[in-house]
Design a protein around this motif. Structure first.
Motif, short mmCIF file in Angstrom:
data_model
loop_
_atom_site.label_atom_id
_atom_site.label_comp_id
_atom_site.label_asym_id
_atom_site.label_seq_id
_atom_site.Cartn_x
_atom_site.Cartn_y
_atom_site.Cartn_z
N THR A 17 -11.56 -5.09 -11.23
CA THR A 17 -10.33 -4.44 -11.67
C THR A 17 -10.13 -4.49 -13.16
O THR A 17 -9.17 -3.93 -13.66
CB THR A 17 -9.11 -5.11 -11.01
OG1 THR A 17 -9.11 -6.49 -11.36
CG2 THR A 17 -9.13 -4.94 -9.51
N ASP A 24 -5.79 -1.81 -13.95
CA ASP A 24 -5.08 -1.63 -12.70
C ASP A 24 -4.15 -0.44 -12.79
O ASP A 24 -3.78 0.00 -13.86
CB ASP A 24 -4.23 -2.88 -12.38
CG ASP A 24 -5.09 -4.07 -12.02
OD1 ASP A 24 -6.25 -3.86 -11.66
OD2 ASP A 24 -4.59 -5.20 -12.12
N LEU A 25 -3.73 0.08 -11.66
CA LEU A 25 -2.85 1.23 -11.59
C LEU A 25 -1.43 0.84 -11.96
O LEU A 25 -0.78 0.09 -11.25
CB LEU A 25 -2.89 1.81 -10.17
CG LEU A 25 -1.95 2.96 -9.85
CD1 LEU A 25 -2.21 4.10 -10.83
CD2 LEU A 25 -2.14 3.43 -8.44
N PHE A 31 -4.40 -2.21 -7.92
CA PHE A 31 -5.44 -1.32 -7.39
C PHE A 31 -5.68 -1.65 -5.93
O PHE A 31 -5.75 -2.80 -5.54
CB PHE A 31 -6.72 -1.49 -8.20
CG PHE A 31 -7.84 -0.66 -7.67
CD1 PHE A 31 -7.70 0.71 -7.59
CD2 PHE A 31 -9.02 -1.25 -7.26
CE1 PHE A 31 -8.74 1.49 -7.11
CE2 PHE A 31 -10.05 -0.48 -6.77
CZ PHE A 31 -9.91 0.89 -6.70
N GLN A 87 -9.90 11.73 -8.22
CA GLN A 87 -8.68 12.11 -8.94
C GLN A 87 -7.69 12.71 -7.95
O GLN A 87 -8.07 13.39 -7.00
CB GLN A 87 -9.02 13.16 -10.01
CG GLN A 87 -7.81 13.84 -10.64
CD GLN A 87 -8.10 15.24 -11.16
OE1 GLN A 87 -9.09 15.87 -10.74
NE2 GLN A 87 -7.29 15.73 -12.06
N PHE A 168 -2.56 4.69 -4.84
CA PHE A 168 -1.76 5.59 -5.65
C PHE A 168 -0.36 5.71 -5.06
O PHE A 168 -0.04 6.67 -4.37
CB PHE A 168 -2.41 6.98 -5.70
CG PHE A 168 -3.64 7.04 -6.56
CD1 PHE A 168 -3.56 7.45 -7.89
CD2 PHE A 168 -4.88 6.69 -6.05
CE1 PHE A 168 -4.70 7.51 -8.68
CE2 PHE A 168 -6.02 6.76 -6.84
CZ PHE A 168 -5.92 7.16 -8.16
N MET A 185 -4.24 7.83 -13.33
CA MET A 185 -5.43 7.02 -13.19
C MET A 185 -6.49 7.72 -12.34
O MET A 185 -6.20 8.60 -11.54
CB MET A 185 -5.09 5.66 -12.57
CG MET A 185 -4.01 4.89 -13.31
SD MET A 185 -4.47 4.47 -15.00
CE MET A 185 -5.61 3.13 -14.70
N VAL A 187 -9.98 6.83 -9.91
CA VAL A 187 -10.76 5.80 -9.21
C VAL A 187 -12.25 5.98 -9.50
O VAL A 187 -12.76 7.10 -9.48
CB VAL A 187 -10.52 5.87 -7.69
CG1 VAL A 187 -11.46 4.93 -6.94
CG2 VAL A 187 -9.08 5.51 -7.36
N TRP A 196 -15.34 -1.33 -7.30
CA TRP A 196 -14.23 -0.39 -7.42
C TRP A 196 -13.35 -0.75 -8.60
O TRP A 196 -13.07 -1.93 -8.83
CB TRP A 196 -13.38 -0.41 -6.14
CG TRP A 196 -14.09 0.13 -4.94
CD1 TRP A 196 -14.74 -0.58 -3.97
CD2 TRP A 196 -14.22 1.51 -4.58
NE1 TRP A 196 -15.27 0.26 -3.03
CE2 TRP A 196 -14.97 1.56 -3.38
CE3 TRP A 196 -13.79 2.70 -5.15
CZ2 TRP A 196 -15.29 2.75 -2.73
CZ3 TRP A 196 -14.10 3.89 -4.50
CH2 TRP A 196 -14.84 3.92 -3.31
N THR A 197 -12.94 0.26 -9.33
CA THR A 197 -12.03 0.04 -10.45
C THR A 197 -11.28 1.34 -10.73
O THR A 197 -11.44 2.33 -10.01
CB THR A 197 -12.79 -0.43 -11.70
OG1 THR A 197 -11.84 -0.90 -12.67
CG2 THR A 197 -13.65 0.66 -12.29
N MET A 198 -10.45 1.33 -11.76
CA MET A 198 -9.73 2.52 -12.19
C MET A 198 -9.83 2.65 -13.70
O MET A 198 -10.00 1.65 -14.40
CB MET A 198 -8.26 2.46 -11.78
CG MET A 198 -7.99 2.74 -10.33
SD MET A 198 -6.21 2.88 -10.02
CE MET A 198 -6.20 3.41 -8.31
N CYS A 199 -9.71 3.88 -14.18
CA CYS A 199 -9.62 4.09 -15.62
C CYS A 199 -8.58 5.17 -15.89
O CYS A 199 -8.19 5.92 -14.98
CB CYS A 199 -10.97 4.44 -16.22
SG CYS A 199 -11.63 6.04 -15.71
#
Length: 254
Positions: A17, A24-25, A31, A87, A168, A185, A187, A196-199
């Motif tokens: 994460t 994180d979101l 996340f 997305q 989300f 964000m 995924v 798994w992560t988010m940007c």
């Protein structure tokens, strides 16, 4: 034993994460949103692998419809054994959706042919009541989307389940119900290795591409269920920050 934090649990489950500028979101529990358990037992422990646990909790196999009107299942057909970028958007959005989609189209070009070959892009509508496959196809064409990028719609209930399963959502039901208030964000995941992560979708395309390459190509030691990852070098054009803040990745030299 000390108290296990949410981040510790995610790390133990193989979920990253905070890698290379990924975050994180914002506005959600975290996340893959982890709420505090409400039941205090009795517990029925089962021998379930971490990968299967993530699949059951966060990767529902809902049926979706592509921009070409093809029926697919989210886990079996789109995510299982793949590197993915996901997305959420809707075709009539006038605010953040066009910006992020434009950025991801630039990212697709920066990844030089990998999208559709070993990385797959998915955009899921937040407005399934309005966005038909034809609408999604027109939206993709408008933004110059190339092969390997699939736009998806489905029933409202299935889209809601998918959105919340992927983290989300907002804790405030009124805020969560406003589709115009959705997160920017994106995924990023390698499903078989549980990475798994988010940007931030609003960041510069070069930075987003660097996060994707770092997550998907960074050296990985060992195996998950017998699956091993190749150890390619992450090529970064510049050591300076590409999003105007801190460097998005380490530079791995041969």
């Amino acid at each position: 034993m000390g108290k296990m934090t949410r981040r510790t649990w995610l790390a133990a489950a193989g979920v990253t994460t905070a890698v290379a500028g990924a975050t994180d979101l914002a506005g959600t529990t975290a996340f893959f949103g982890q709420d505090k358990p409400t039941n205090q037992g009795p517990f029925n422990f089962q021998d379930i692998s971490p990968r299967e646990l993530i699949r059951r909790r966060h990767l529902p196999n809902v049926e979706l419809l592509t921009q070409n009107s093809e029926r697919v299942h989210f886990y079996d057909d789109l995510v299982k054994d793949k590197r993915v970028v996901i997305q959420f958007m809707f075709a009539r959005c006038k605010d953040i959706c066009p910006v992020i989609t434009h950025h991801l189209a630039e990212v697709q070009r920066l990844l030089t042919g990998r999208v559709g070959r070993d990385i797959f892009f998915y955009s899921v509508t937040l407005s399934p009541e309005e966005d038909t496959p034809q609408d999604l196809k027109a939206y993709a064409r408008k933004h110059g989307v190339g092969p390997g990028w699939t736009f998806l719609t489905g029933t409202p209930d299935d889209i809601l389940l998918l959105r919340k399963s992927l983290g989300f959502f907002y804790n405030d039901p009124k805020e969560d119900a406003d589709r115009n208030n959705h997160s920017g964000m994106v995924v990023v995941g390698t499903e078989p290795l549980m990475r798994w992560t988010m940007c931030q979708g609003g960041a510069k395309p070069e930075w987003i591409a660097t996060v994707i390459q770092t997550e998907m190509d960074a050296p990985f030691q060992g195996a998950v269920d017998g699956i091993r990852q190749a150890d390619p070098v992450v090529h970064v054009q510049s050591k300076r920050a590409v999003n105007g803040s801190v460097p998005a990745a380490h530079v791995h030299k041969q």
